[in-house]
Design a protein around this motif. Structure first.
Motif, PDB file in Angstrom:
ATOM      1  N   GLY A  39     -11.780 -12.074 -37.940  1.00  0.00           N
ATOM      2  CA  GLY A  39     -12.112 -13.324 -38.617  1.00  0.00           C
ATOM      3  C   GLY A  39     -11.109 -13.685 -39.698  1.00  0.00           C
ATOM      4  O   GLY A  39     -10.456 -12.807 -40.287  1.00  0.00           O
ATOM      5  N   LYS A  40     -10.993 -14.978 -39.954  1.00  0.00           N
ATOM      6  CA  LYS A  40     -10.093 -15.508 -40.975  1.00  0.00           C
ATOM      7  C   LYS A  40     -10.890 -16.384 -41.931  1.00  0.00           C
ATOM      8  O   LYS A  40     -11.450 -17.416 -41.528  1.00  0.00           O
ATOM      9  N   PRO A  41     -11.014 -15.999 -43.214  1.00  0.00           N
ATOM     10  CA  PRO A  41     -11.755 -16.819 -44.176  1.00  0.00           C
ATOM     11  C   PRO A  41     -11.117 -18.199 -44.361  1.00  0.00           C
ATOM     12  O   PRO A  41      -9.896 -18.340 -44.286  1.00  0.00           O
ATOM     13  N   LEU A  42     -11.967 -19.193 -44.585  1.00  0.00           N
ATOM     14  CA  LEU A  42     -11.477 -20.543 -44.836  1.00  0.00           C
ATOM     15  C   LEU A  42     -11.012 -20.713 -46.272  1.00  0.00           C
ATOM     16  O   LEU A  42     -10.319 -21.675 -46.596  1.00  0.00           O
ATOM     17  N   SER A  43     -11.412 -19.784 -47.159  1.00  0.00           N
ATOM     18  CA  SER A  43     -10.942 -19.786 -48.542  1.00  0.00           C
ATOM     19  C   SER A  43      -9.993 -18.615 -48.743  1.00  0.00           C
ATOM     20  O   SER A  43      -9.694 -17.876 -47.816  1.00  0.00           O
ATOM     21  N   GLY A  44      -9.535 -18.388 -49.969  1.00  0.00           N
ATOM     22  CA  GLY A  44      -8.556 -17.334 -50.241  1.00  0.00           C
ATOM     23  C   GLY A  44      -9.167 -16.015 -50.640  1.00  0.00           C
ATOM     24  O   GLY A  44      -8.502 -15.208 -51.288  1.00  0.00           O
ATOM     25  N   VAL A  45     -10.435 -15.747 -50.284  1.00  0.00           N
ATOM     26  CA  VAL A  45     -11.083 -14.507 -50.693  1.00  0.00           C
ATOM     27  C   VAL A  45     -10.406 -13.297 -50.059  1.00  0.00           C
ATOM     28  O   VAL A  45     -10.206 -12.271 -50.687  1.00  0.00           O
ATOM     29  N   ALA A  46     -10.044 -13.383 -48.788  1.00  0.00           N
ATOM     30  CA  ALA A  46      -9.388 -12.289 -48.080  1.00  0.00           C
ATOM     31  C   ALA A  46      -8.437 -12.875 -47.053  1.00  0.00           C
ATOM     32  O   ALA A  46      -8.542 -14.043 -46.671  1.00  0.00           O
ATOM     33  N   ASN A  47      -7.484 -12.054 -46.622  1.00  0.00           N
ATOM     34  CA  ASN A  47      -6.547 -12.510 -45.611  1.00  0.00           C
ATOM     35  C   ASN A  47      -7.203 -12.544 -44.226  1.00  0.00           C
ATOM     36  O   ASN A  47      -7.121 -13.536 -43.523  1.00  0.00           O
ATOM     37  N   TYR A  48      -7.821 -11.426 -43.853  1.00  0.00           N
ATOM     38  CA  TYR A  48      -8.535 -11.363 -42.578  1.00  0.00           C
ATOM     39  C   TYR A  48      -9.449 -10.149 -42.587  1.00  0.00           C
ATOM     40  O   TYR A  48      -9.321  -9.248 -43.432  1.00  0.00           O
ATOM     41  N   ALA A  49     -10.370 -10.120 -41.632  1.00  0.00           N
ATOM     42  CA  ALA A  49     -11.270  -8.981 -41.460  1.00  0.00           C
ATOM     43  C   ALA A  49     -11.297  -8.613 -39.984  1.00  0.00           C
ATOM     44  O   ALA A  49     -11.325  -9.482 -39.111  1.00  0.00           O
ATOM     45  N   ARG A  59     -12.176   0.909 -35.835  1.00  0.00           N
ATOM     46  CA  ARG A  59     -11.254   0.441 -36.871  1.00  0.00           C
ATOM     47  C   ARG A  59     -11.906  -0.692 -37.646  1.00  0.00           C
ATOM     48  O   ARG A  59     -12.315  -1.704 -37.071  1.00  0.00           O
ATOM     49  N   ASP A  60     -12.032  -0.530 -38.962  1.00  0.00           N
ATOM     50  CA  ASP A  60     -12.560  -1.560 -39.858  1.00  0.00           C
ATOM     51  C   ASP A  60     -11.485  -1.893 -40.888  1.00  0.00           C
ATOM     52  O   ASP A  60     -10.970  -0.995 -41.574  1.00  0.00           O
ATOM     53  N   VAL A  61     -11.158  -3.179 -41.007  1.00  0.00           N
ATOM     54  CA  VAL A  61     -10.133  -3.621 -41.956  1.00  0.00           C
ATOM     55  C   VAL A  61     -10.636  -4.858 -42.680  1.00  0.00           C
ATOM     56  O   VAL A  61     -11.116  -5.799 -42.042  1.00  0.00           O
ATOM     57  N   ILE A  62     -10.548  -4.846 -44.000  1.00  0.00           N
ATOM     58  CA  ILE A  62     -10.752  -6.050 -44.816  1.00  0.00           C
ATOM     59  C   ILE A  62      -9.529  -6.152 -45.697  1.00  0.00           C
ATOM     60  O   ILE A  62      -9.368  -5.371 -46.644  1.00  0.00           O
ATOM     61  N   SER A  63      -8.652  -7.091 -45.394  1.00  0.00           N
ATOM     62  CA  SER A  63      -7.353  -7.165 -46.040  1.00  0.00           C
ATOM     63  C   SER A  63      -7.305  -8.313 -47.035  1.00  0.00           C
ATOM     64  O   SER A  63      -7.722  -9.432 -46.733  1.00  0.00           O
ATOM     65  N   GLY A  64      -6.800  -7.993 -48.247  1.00  0.00           N
ATOM     66  CA  GLY A  64      -6.518  -9.040 -49.214  1.00  0.00           C
ATOM     67  C   GLY A  64      -7.652  -9.406 -50.139  1.00  0.00           C
ATOM     68  O   GLY A  64      -7.642 -10.490 -50.723  1.00  0.00           O
ATOM     69  N   THR A  65      -8.674  -8.541 -50.302  1.00  0.00           N
ATOM     70  CA  THR A  65      -9.733  -8.835 -51.268  1.00  0.00           C
ATOM     71  C   THR A  65      -9.205  -8.642 -52.681  1.00  0.00           C
ATOM     72  O   THR A  65      -8.147  -8.041 -52.900  1.00  0.00           O
ATOM     73  N   GLU A  66      -9.977  -9.113 -53.666  1.00  0.00           N
ATOM     74  CA  GLU A  66      -9.524  -9.034 -55.052  1.00  0.00           C
ATOM     75  C   GLU A  66      -9.518  -7.590 -55.551  1.00  0.00           C
ATOM     76  O   GLU A  66      -8.810  -7.252 -56.501  1.00  0.00           O
ATOM     77  N   ASN A  67     -10.282  -6.725 -54.921  1.00  0.00           N
ATOM     78  CA  ASN A  67     -10.303  -5.324 -55.339  1.00  0.00           C
ATOM     79  C   ASN A  67      -9.116  -4.552 -54.757  1.00  0.00           C
ATOM     80  O   ASN A  67      -8.285  -4.036 -55.452  1.00  0.00           O
TER      81      ASN A  67
END
Length: 335
Positions: A278-288, A311-319
């Motif tokens: 998935g690709k967020p419509l806002s800038g919260v994350a790059n992709y999941a 494989r689980d990936v959440i890329s680009g969160t604020e943390n």
């Protein structure tokens, strides 16, 4: 006395199956039972006396069946035969009304039982379990349980799945999470459907402690038969993240999900893969990304051994980037 004899014969005739598939082999043997599938050079026939038997297609002389079967002579098209009739060596006759057709066995690539577009009720599923005990400088105990089940009733399909993972290292919990998901599909045509989906994740160890996702969107069922199934779906999702430190994120995203499984080698080996990107419509994350791929080997009609990679990936969160990979091997049951 005569009437009693006739009655006994009638009862015996009624209780004896009148229709049985028969396979003649080149060595002169003959097998009777129910043809399940032909694929990958193996003909699978279910017998009352020896269970499921996989026969090398090159050893088949001819065969017959009173079932309605889909006979495919290439990868894309097939002929639905009302029954199969024995023919001369190396051939079989596709009986379909007034125009029977005799074909070479060598030209046949698949024989499967066709499924109707609307069925009253079809329920299938599997449970996979994996345990791992390591005794070394760090003692490690790992547990993994996954389940997935679906029920098709008319134009509706219900799918539920979940997993639980727990791991200890020297009696310290290093992994403790679970996930549950429910999806409801409404078939618009034979292939197209509309899906609604709800997913909840809970992690007691990682920084991302809770995830909730609600999504809806169209999907397409490429096939769903005796040899497996493959579908793609596109979803508009609303996702909420809760972090261990108290922070929260929520956003909308567009996602693509897939669900694929395919039996190989006479339905003894199953290749499967499912997941979502998935690709967020806002800038919260790059992709999941949440994906799995694996193999199941059928030990019996209901039991199997399995190998799986997740494989689980959440890329680009604020943390930070949150990524996990798991490899498991275990035992499972299916229906």
């Amino acid at each position: 006395m005569l009437s009693r004899t006739l009655m006994c014969l009638a009862v015996i005739s009624a209780s004896t199956p009148l229709l049985a598939d028969t396979v003649w082999l080149k060595n002169g043997d003959r097998l009777s039972g129910k043809i399940k599938v032909f694929d990958g050079g193996k003909l699978l026939i279910q017998t009352e006396y020896a269970g499921a038997i996989a026969i090398d297609w090159k050893q088949v002389k001819t065969l017959e069946s009173d079932q309605e079967l889909l006979v495919k002579q290439d990868a894309y098209t097939g002929e639905k035969a009302k029954s199969l009739r024995a023919a001369e060596a190396g051939k079989v006759t596709l009986a379909n009304g007034e125009a029977p057709k005799t074909v070479e066995l060598a030209s046949i690539q698949q024989i499967i039982k066709p499924r109707p577009v609307i069925e009253d009720m079809v329920w299938k599923g599997n449970v996979d379990m994996a345990l791992d005990y390591q005794r070394a400088e760090k003692d490690t105990n790992s547990y993994d349980i996954d389940f997935k089940t679906s029920a098709r009733h008319g134009k509706w399909r219900h799918t539920a799945e979940g997993e639980y993972n727990r791991e200890f290292q020297n009696d310290v919990v290093t992994t403790d999470n679970w996930r549950a998901e429910y999806a409801l599909d409404r078939f618009i045509t034979e292939k197209w459907f509309w899906e609604g989906r709800l997913t909840y994740r809970r992690d007691k160890v990682e920084d991302l402690s809770r995830q909730r996702t609600v999504g809806t969107g169209p999907g397409y069922q490429f096939w769903d038969d005796e040899l497996g199934a493959f579908s793609l779906g596109s979803l508009l999702n609303r996702t909420d993240y809760e972090y261990k430190g108290g922070g929260q994120d929520n956003f909308y995203s567009l996602a693509m999900k897939w669900d694929y499984n395919r039996y190989l080698i006479g339905k003894t080996v199953q290749l499967f893969s499912s997941g979502e990107v998935g690709k967020p419509l806002s800038g919260v994350a790059n992709y999941a990304l949440d994906a799995e791929v694996g193999l199941r080997y059928k030990v019996t009609e209901w039991a199997s051994l399995n190998l799986k990679a997740e494989r689980d990936v959440i890329s680009g969160t604020e943390n930070s980037d949150l990524s996990k990979t798991r490899y498991t091997a275990g035992f499972g049951v299916a229906w």
